[in-house]
Design a protein around this motif. Structure first.
Motif, PDB file in Angstrom:
ATOM      1  N   LEU A 188       0.844  -1.209   0.000  1.00 15.50           N
ATOM      2  CA  LEU A 188       0.000   0.000   0.000  1.00 15.50           C
ATOM      3  C   LEU A 188       0.870   1.246   0.000  1.00 15.50           C
ATOM      4  O   LEU A 188       0.588   2.216  -0.718  1.00 15.50           O
ATOM      5  N   ARG A 189       1.971   1.227   0.762  1.00 13.03           N
ATOM      6  CA  ARG A 189       2.886   2.367   0.769  1.00 13.03           C
ATOM      7  C   ARG A 189       3.528   2.538  -0.603  1.00 13.03           C
ATOM      8  O   ARG A 189       3.740   3.671  -1.062  1.00 13.03           O
ATOM      9  N   ARG A 190       3.853   1.426  -1.248  1.00 14.50           N
ATOM     10  CA  ARG A 190       4.407   1.507  -2.608  1.00 14.50           C
ATOM     11  C   ARG A 190       3.438   2.194  -3.561  1.00 14.50           C
ATOM     12  O   ARG A 190       3.817   3.071  -4.362  1.00 14.50           O
ATOM     13  N   GLN A 191       2.159   1.784  -3.473  1.00 12.53           N
ATOM     14  CA  GLN A 191       1.150   2.384  -4.352  1.00 12.53           C
ATOM     15  C   GLN A 191       1.033   3.884  -4.100  1.00 12.53           C
ATOM     16  O   GLN A 191       0.949   4.685  -5.041  1.00 12.53           O
ATOM     17  N   HIS A 192       1.029   4.253  -2.815  1.00  7.76           N
ATOM     18  CA  HIS A 192       0.975   5.682  -2.481  1.00  7.76           C
ATOM     19  C   HIS A 192       2.164   6.427  -3.094  1.00  7.76           C
ATOM     20  O   HIS A 192       2.003   7.491  -3.710  1.00  7.76           O
ATOM     21  N   LYS A 193       3.316   5.879  -2.911  1.00  7.90           N
ATOM     22  CA  LYS A 193       4.529   6.538  -3.385  1.00  7.90           C
ATOM     23  C   LYS A 193       4.516   6.693  -4.896  1.00  7.90           C
ATOM     24  O   LYS A 193       4.847   7.763  -5.437  1.00  7.90           O
ATOM     25  N   GLU A 194       4.138   5.631  -5.593  1.00  8.01           N
ATOM     26  CA  GLU A 194       4.116   5.692  -7.056  1.00  8.01           C
ATOM     27  C   GLU A 194       3.064   6.678  -7.560  1.00  8.01           C
ATOM     28  O   GLU A 194       3.310   7.416  -8.527  1.00  8.01           O
ATOM     29  N   LEU A 195       1.909   6.687  -6.912  1.00  4.26           N
ATOM     30  CA  LEU A 195       0.858   7.613  -7.333  1.00  4.26           C
ATOM     31  C   LEU A 195       1.311   9.056  -7.134  1.00  4.26           C
ATOM     32  O   LEU A 195       1.127   9.908  -8.020  1.00  4.26           O
ATOM     33  N   ARG A 196       1.938   9.349  -6.006  1.00  2.00           N
ATOM     34  CA  ARG A 196       2.398  10.718  -5.748  1.00  2.00           C
ATOM     35  C   ARG A 196       3.475  11.129  -6.752  1.00  2.00           C
ATOM     36  O   ARG A 196       3.523  12.273  -7.197  1.00  2.00           O
ATOM     37  N   ALA A 197       4.325  10.165  -7.104  1.00  2.00           N
ATOM     38  CA  ALA A 197       5.372  10.469  -8.087  1.00  2.00           C
ATOM     39  C   ALA A 197       4.765  10.810  -9.439  1.00  2.00           C
ATOM     40  O   ALA A 197       5.199  11.752 -10.122  1.00  2.00           O
ATOM     41  N   VAL A 198       3.747  10.049  -9.843  1.00  2.00           N
ATOM     42  CA  VAL A 198       3.074  10.315 -11.118  1.00  2.00           C
ATOM     43  C   VAL A 198       2.385  11.680 -11.097  1.00  2.00           C
ATOM     44  O   VAL A 198       2.450  12.445 -12.079  1.00  2.00           O
ATOM     45  N   ALA A 200       3.185  14.267  -9.203  1.00  2.00           N
ATOM     46  CA  ALA A 200       4.199  15.322  -9.202  1.00  2.00           C
ATOM     47  C   ALA A 200       4.757  15.540 -10.601  1.00  2.00           C
ATOM     48  O   ALA A 200       5.006  16.672 -11.028  1.00  2.00           O
ATOM     49  N   GLU A 201       4.969  14.458 -11.351  1.00  2.00           N
ATOM     50  CA  GLU A 201       5.472  14.568 -12.714  1.00  2.00           C
ATOM     51  C   GLU A 201       4.493  15.303 -13.616  1.00  2.00           C
ATOM     52  O   GLU A 201       4.892  16.001 -14.555  1.00  2.00           O
ATOM     53  N   ALA A 202       3.181  15.174 -13.289  1.00  2.00           N
ATOM     54  CA  ALA A 202       2.152  15.866 -14.085  1.00  2.00           C
ATOM     55  C   ALA A 202       2.030  17.339 -13.725  1.00  2.00           C
ATOM     56  O   ALA A 202       1.266  18.066 -14.372  1.00  2.00           O
ATOM     57  N   GLY A 203       2.754  17.767 -12.674  1.00  2.00           N
ATOM     58  CA  GLY A 203       2.716  19.182 -12.303  1.00  2.00           C
ATOM     59  C   GLY A 203       1.941  19.476 -11.045  1.00  2.00           C
ATOM     60  O   GLY A 203       1.857  20.634 -10.603  1.00  2.00           O
ATOM     61  N   TYR A 204       1.360  18.446 -10.447  1.00  2.00           N
ATOM     62  CA  TYR A 204       0.610  18.637  -9.200  1.00  2.00           C
ATOM     63  C   TYR A 204       1.610  18.677  -8.048  1.00  2.00           C
ATOM     64  O   TYR A 204       2.376  17.730  -7.846  1.00  2.00           O
ATOM     65  N   ASP A 205       1.617  19.775  -7.303  1.00  2.00           N
ATOM     66  CA  ASP A 205       2.580  19.960  -6.211  1.00  2.00           C
ATOM     67  C   ASP A 205       2.143  19.097  -5.025  1.00  2.00           C
ATOM     68  O   ASP A 205       1.558  19.580  -4.060  1.00  2.00           O
ATOM     69  N   VAL A 206       2.429  17.811  -5.110  1.00  2.00           N
ATOM     70  CA  VAL A 206       1.909  16.855  -4.149  1.00  2.00           C
ATOM     71  C   VAL A 206       2.749  16.864  -2.879  1.00  2.00           C
ATOM     72  O   VAL A 206       3.957  17.081  -2.889  1.00  2.00           O
ATOM     73  N   GLU A 207       2.072  16.650  -1.775  1.00  2.00           N
ATOM     74  CA  GLU A 207       2.732  16.537  -0.475  1.00  2.00           C
ATOM     75  C   GLU A 207       3.143  15.092  -0.272  1.00  2.00           C
ATOM     76  O   GLU A 207       2.304  14.191  -0.350  1.00  2.00           O
ATOM     77  N   HIS A 208       4.394  14.855   0.028  1.00  2.00           N
ATOM     78  CA  HIS A 208       4.899  13.485   0.113  1.00  2.00           C
ATOM     79  C   HIS A 208       4.722  12.918   1.520  1.00  2.00           C
ATOM     80  O   HIS A 208       5.671  12.638   2.230  1.00  2.00           O
ATOM     81  N   ARG A 209       3.484  12.814   1.893  1.00  2.00           N
ATOM     82  CA  ARG A 209       3.162  12.139   3.154  1.00  2.00           C
ATOM     83  C   ARG A 209       1.838  11.425   2.962  1.00  2.00           C
ATOM     84  O   ARG A 209       1.018  11.798   2.113  1.00  2.00           O
ATOM     85  N   VAL A 210       1.605  10.417   3.784  1.00  2.00           N
ATOM     86  CA  VAL A 210       0.368   9.643   3.686  1.00  2.00           C
ATOM     87  C   VAL A 210      -0.737  10.399   4.397  1.00  2.00           C
ATOM     88  O   VAL A 210      -0.542  10.891   5.505  1.00  2.00           O
ATOM     89  N   THR A 211      -1.907  10.504   3.776  1.00  2.00           N
ATOM     90  CA  THR A 211      -3.018  11.210   4.394  1.00  2.00           C
ATOM     91  C   THR A 211      -3.572  10.429   5.567  1.00  2.00           C
ATOM     92  O   THR A 211      -3.330   9.237   5.733  1.00  2.00           O
TER      93      THR A 211
END
Length: 379
Positions: A188-198, A200-211
């Motif tokens: 589940l942490r892997r999925q979170h990390k990969e989703l946030r990376a995607v 961020a690459e699209a330009g969304y200034d994502v916060e790198h922490r789990v909600t």
């Protein structure tokens, strides 16, 4: 400023007709447009905005399309039809506790909408909002397989926009196994990390922490209860703030009203004081006039008394003058002056003297009794 990216996979749909209920929940916009209204348990739904939702179903050809009513059935049944089609490929009987659907909820940070897409409630999401949700959806398709995506729905009739994806956990070898797709906390942490990376690459200034929702592994109902509690608590605070503001406005209005009343009272007191002074002046003038009238009356009475006395004196003098002794009377009859009897001369002089005294007496009486114009003789 960075923003959260919610990824919730806690919702599980099992057998026993729960799938159809789940589909009627996420596809309520399509059902509503077709004239099918089903009860919804989520109190945050605003029915007037449900028409803004967008629900799509897998067309089985690698793409998606909008739902339709087939043979008079609710459009949401198309999601159930696709699910059954996928389950028909399972090589063995389903277990009673089998999980047919895992609901995936993807949500951009509400703060992002407040700062970048404030009109989403009235006009629907902006191009950027749909682009970011599309990026998140592409990651879900890549993670779970296009054929396993039963459908998805963009919900715009709740507190905040959210993308709901229905995933059937079917493996390539024909097994229904959610554990192959949701292997545990580490995965589940892997999925979170990969989703946030995607994102961020699209330009969304994502916060790198789990909600919070993902960290505590809350189910949809548990998360909803907490959200409802927070909403109710916030609502109570807002009500108290509104009540306090209402009391403040009323107090200000009350103070203003008191000021107006005090000003009116002061003005009335000044008016009464002016009237009282005017009344006192009028009383003082009346008293002076009355005293003057009384003095004038006393003077007139004294003048009448003096006139009466003088009139009486003149009458006494006149009486003495009219009284002629008898011997003088005889003498007047005998004596003559210039050939005329003295009696004639005496009577003429006496008549003249009588007229003069009468005129003088009338003048004395007239002058002693002036007209008292403008005064009340009885006062």
């Amino acid at each position: 400023m960075s923003y959260t990216m919610t990824y919730d996979v806690s919702h599980k749909v099992g057998r026993g007709g729960h799938a159809k209920t789940f589909f009627r929940h996420i596809a309520r916009d399509a059902d509503q447009r077709a004239g099918f209204i089903f009860p919804q348990s989520n109190p945050n739904i605003v029915p007037e905005r449900t028409a803004l939702n967008m629900t799509m179903v897998n067309d089985g050809s690698g793409s998606v399309r909008r739902l339709e009513s087939v043979d008079g059935r609710p459009p949401s049944d198309e999601l159930d039809d696709y699910l059954k089609q996928r389950l028909d490929s399972v090589g063995r009987a389903l277990r009673k506790d089998a999980v047919l659907i895992r609901g995936v909820v993807l949500q951009l940070d509400p703060k992002w909408f407040a700062e970048h897409d404030v009109s989403w409630r009235e006009k629907g999401p902006s191009k950027d909002s749909y682009a970011y949700m599309g990026t998140a959806l592409d990651w879900v398709v890549a993670e779970f397989g296009a054929d396993n995506i039963v459908g998805f729905s963009v919900h715009l009739d709740e507190l905040h926009p959210a993308l709901h994806v229905a995933v059937v956990p079917l493996t390539n070898d024909g097994r229904l196994s959610q554990k192959d797709f949701f292997k545990g906390p580490a995965d589940l942490r892997r999925q979170h990390k990969e989703l946030r990376a995607v994102m961020a690459e699209a330009g969304y200034d994502v916060e790198h922490r789990v909600t919070e929702r993902s960290r505590e592994h809350l189910s949809s109902s548990e998360f909803q209860r907490r959200a409802d509690w927070l909403r109710d608590a916030t609502g109570e605070l807002e009500k108290e703030r509104e009540a306090s503001e209402y009391m403040r406005r009323n107090l200000a209005a009350w103070v203003s009203d008191l000021d107006d009343r005090e000003s009116a009272v002061l003005e009335r007191e000044r008016e009464l004081a002016a009237r009282r002074l005017a009344a006192e002046d009028a009383v003082r003038d009346a008293n002076e006039t009355r005293l003057q009238a009384q003095l004038t009356q006393r003077m007139a009475a004294r003048a009448r008394e003096d006139a009466d006395a003088e009139s009486q004196r003149m009458r006494n003098i006149n009486a003495r003058l009219e009284s002629v002794p008898a011997d003088v009377e005889r003498w007047l009859d005998k004596a003559k002056v210039g050939g005329k009897p003295l009696r004639e001369l005496f009577d003429a002089d006496m008549a003249k003297s009588r007229n003069t005294r009468r005129a003088l007496l009338e003048k004395i009486e007239k002058d002693a009794r002036p007209e008292l114009k403008g005064f009340d003789r009885e006062r």
